[in-house]
Design a protein around this motif. Structure first.
Motif, mmCIF file in Angstrom:
data_model
loop_
_atom_site.group_PDB
_atom_site.id
_atom_site.type_symbol
_atom_site.label_atom_id
_atom_site.label_comp_id
_atom_site.label_asym_id
_atom_site.label_seq_id
_atom_site.Cartn_x
_atom_site.Cartn_y
_atom_site.Cartn_z
ATOM 1 N N ASP A 1 0.806 -1.222 0.000
ATOM 2 C CA ASP A 1 0.000 0.000 0.000
ATOM 3 C C ASP A 1 0.842 1.276 0.000
ATOM 4 O OD1 ASP A 1 -2.405 -1.282 -0.186
ATOM 5 O OD2 ASP A 1 -2.783 -1.287 1.980
ATOM 6 N N LYS A 2 2.103 1.143 0.350
ATOM 7 C CA LYS A 2 3.010 2.305 0.337
ATOM 8 C C LYS A 2 3.073 2.938 -1.049
ATOM 9 C CE LYS A 2 7.933 2.406 0.753
ATOM 10 N NZ LYS A 2 9.090 1.931 1.504
ATOM 11 N N TRP A 3 2.870 2.134 -2.093
ATOM 12 C CA TRP A 3 2.980 2.621 -3.470
ATOM 13 C C TRP A 3 1.632 2.966 -4.088
ATOM 14 C CZ3 TRP A 3 7.531 4.071 -3.224
ATOM 15 C CH2 TRP A 3 8.521 3.294 -2.640
ATOM 16 N N LYS A 4 0.550 2.849 -3.315
ATOM 17 C CA LYS A 4 -0.789 3.179 -3.819
ATOM 18 C C LYS A 4 -0.829 4.653 -4.223
ATOM 19 C CE LYS A 4 -5.292 2.286 -4.203
ATOM 20 N NZ LYS A 4 -5.718 1.646 -5.417
ATOM 21 N N GLY A 5 -1.115 4.902 -5.494
ATOM 22 C CA GLY A 5 -1.202 6.270 -5.997
ATOM 23 C C GLY A 5 0.133 6.984 -6.141
ATOM 24 N N ALA A 6 1.245 6.266 -5.989
ATOM 25 C CA ALA A 6 2.581 6.884 -6.020
ATOM 26 C C ALA A 6 2.887 7.517 -7.372
ATOM 27 C CB ALA A 6 3.655 5.851 -5.689
ATOM 28 N N ASP A 7 3.626 8.598 -7.335
ATOM 29 C CA ASP A 7 4.113 9.285 -8.523
ATOM 30 C C ASP A 7 5.233 8.439 -9.121
ATOM 31 O OD1 ASP A 7 5.486 10.967 -10.324
ATOM 32 O OD2 ASP A 7 5.204 12.735 -9.059
ATOM 33 N N SER A 8 5.085 8.028 -10.361
ATOM 34 C CA SER A 8 6.053 7.128 -10.994
ATOM 35 C C SER A 8 7.412 7.769 -11.226
ATOM 36 C CB SER A 8 5.487 6.593 -12.312
ATOM 37 O OG SER A 8 4.383 5.762 -12.038
ATOM 38 N N THR A 9 7.521 9.082 -11.117
ATOM 39 C CA THR A 9 8.844 9.696 -11.217
ATOM 40 C C THR A 9 9.722 9.236 -10.051
ATOM 41 O OG1 THR A 9 8.134 11.735 -10.104
ATOM 42 C CG2 THR A 9 8.059 11.721 -12.517
ATOM 43 N N LEU A 10 9.113 8.828 -8.945
ATOM 44 C CA LEU A 10 9.889 8.259 -7.824
ATOM 45 C C LEU A 10 10.573 6.965 -8.246
ATOM 46 C CD1 LEU A 10 7.279 8.691 -4.934
ATOM 47 C CD2 LEU A 10 9.336 10.060 -5.312
ATOM 48 N N PHE A 11 9.868 6.133 -9.000
ATOM 49 C CA PHE A 11 10.421 4.861 -9.466
ATOM 50 C C PHE A 11 11.580 5.117 -10.429
ATOM 51 C CE2 PHE A 11 5.708 3.393 -9.332
ATOM 52 C CZ PHE A 11 5.709 3.427 -7.949
ATOM 53 N N LEU A 12 11.377 6.058 -11.338
ATOM 54 C CA LEU A 12 12.422 6.403 -12.298
ATOM 55 C C LEU A 12 13.647 6.959 -11.582
ATOM 56 C CD1 LEU A 12 13.469 6.789 -15.185
ATOM 57 C CD2 LEU A 12 12.287 9.004 -15.205
ATOM 58 N N SER A 13 13.435 7.884 -10.666
ATOM 59 C CA SER A 13 14.559 8.475 -9.919
ATOM 60 C C SER A 13 15.333 7.418 -9.149
ATOM 61 C CB SER A 13 14.061 9.546 -8.954
ATOM 62 O OG SER A 13 13.533 10.626 -9.665
ATOM 63 N N TRP A 14 14.613 6.473 -8.529
ATOM 64 C CA TRP A 14 15.276 5.413 -7.771
ATOM 65 C C TRP A 14 16.123 4.546 -8.702
ATOM 66 C CZ3 TRP A 14 15.315 0.082 -7.640
ATOM 67 C CH2 TRP A 14 15.904 -0.492 -6.509
ATOM 68 N N SER A 15 15.573 4.199 -9.874
ATOM 69 C CA SER A 15 16.345 3.360 -10.799
ATOM 70 C C SER A 15 17.583 4.104 -11.310
ATOM 71 C CB SER A 15 15.478 2.862 -11.953
ATOM 72 O OG SER A 15 15.084 3.913 -12.805
ATOM 73 N N LEU A 16 17.449 5.397 -11.560
ATOM 74 C CA LEU A 16 18.613 6.189 -11.984
ATOM 75 C C LEU A 16 19.657 6.289 -10.870
ATOM 76 C CD1 LEU A 16 16.734 8.979 -13.934
ATOM 77 C CD2 LEU A 16 18.221 7.208 -14.920
ATOM 78 N N ASP A 17 19.204 6.383 -9.623
ATOM 79 C CA ASP A 17 20.144 6.376 -8.483
ATOM 80 C C ASP A 17 20.901 5.055 -8.401
ATOM 81 O OD1 ASP A 17 19.502 8.950 -7.682
ATOM 82 O OD2 ASP A 17 18.114 8.299 -6.112
ATOM 83 N N GLN A 18 20.197 3.954 -8.688
ATOM 84 C CA GLN A 18 20.869 2.645 -8.683
ATOM 85 C C GLN A 18 21.968 2.608 -9.739
ATOM 86 O OE1 GLN A 18 20.065 0.471 -6.106
ATOM 87 N NE2 GLN A 18 18.928 2.346 -5.673
#
Length: 127
Positions: free
Chosen positions: A67-84
């Motif tokens: 549920d932490k990701w419910k409605g989450a802004d997908s730019t967070l996912f992109l930013s995290w992958s770029l940080d990796q």
């Protein structure tokens, strides 16, 4: 060394009045079903980056069962992958992103400025 990742994502249409593509909210006569903001373009791009890094896919890191990701802004996912990628001393060199819609949408030019912001690529390398 080059690493290449391929991303693919699909979301069903649902009743609504907007869709998110590459972090931009676009007025539309339908919405997209999804646990997060259902940004199909950023999900595919994030999957491509994670694939190139051999880190699985978006569902491994941001499961729809959390549920932490419910409605989450997908730019967070992109930013995290770029940080990796940065932590692995890797960087993107180019992207070719194809968006297929069931219905034509004429003006996707507004997506590029957001893409540039998150990807830190020269504009000529984003198609």
């Amino acid at each position: 060394m080059f690493r290449i990742g391929t991303g693919f994502d699909v979301h069903a249409f649902k009743p609504g009045n907007r869709i998110n593509l590459c972090g931009i909210e676009i007025p539309f006569d339908k919405g997209l079903a999804g646990h997060s903001d259902a940004d199909v373009a950023l999900h595919a791009l994030t999957d491509a980056i994670l694939g190139a890094l051999a880190l699985g896919d978006i569902g491994v890191h941001f499961p729809d069962s959390d549920d932490k990701w419910k409605g989450a802004d997908s730019t967070l996912f992109l930013s995290w992958s770029l940080d990796q990628a940065k932590q692995m001393n890797l960087k993107l060199s180019n992207i070719d992103l194809t968006i297929n819609l069931d219905k034509a949408y004429k003006d996707l030019s507004s997506i590029k400025p957001v893409s540039y912001t998150h990807l830190t690529l020269p504009t000529k390398r984003i198609v």
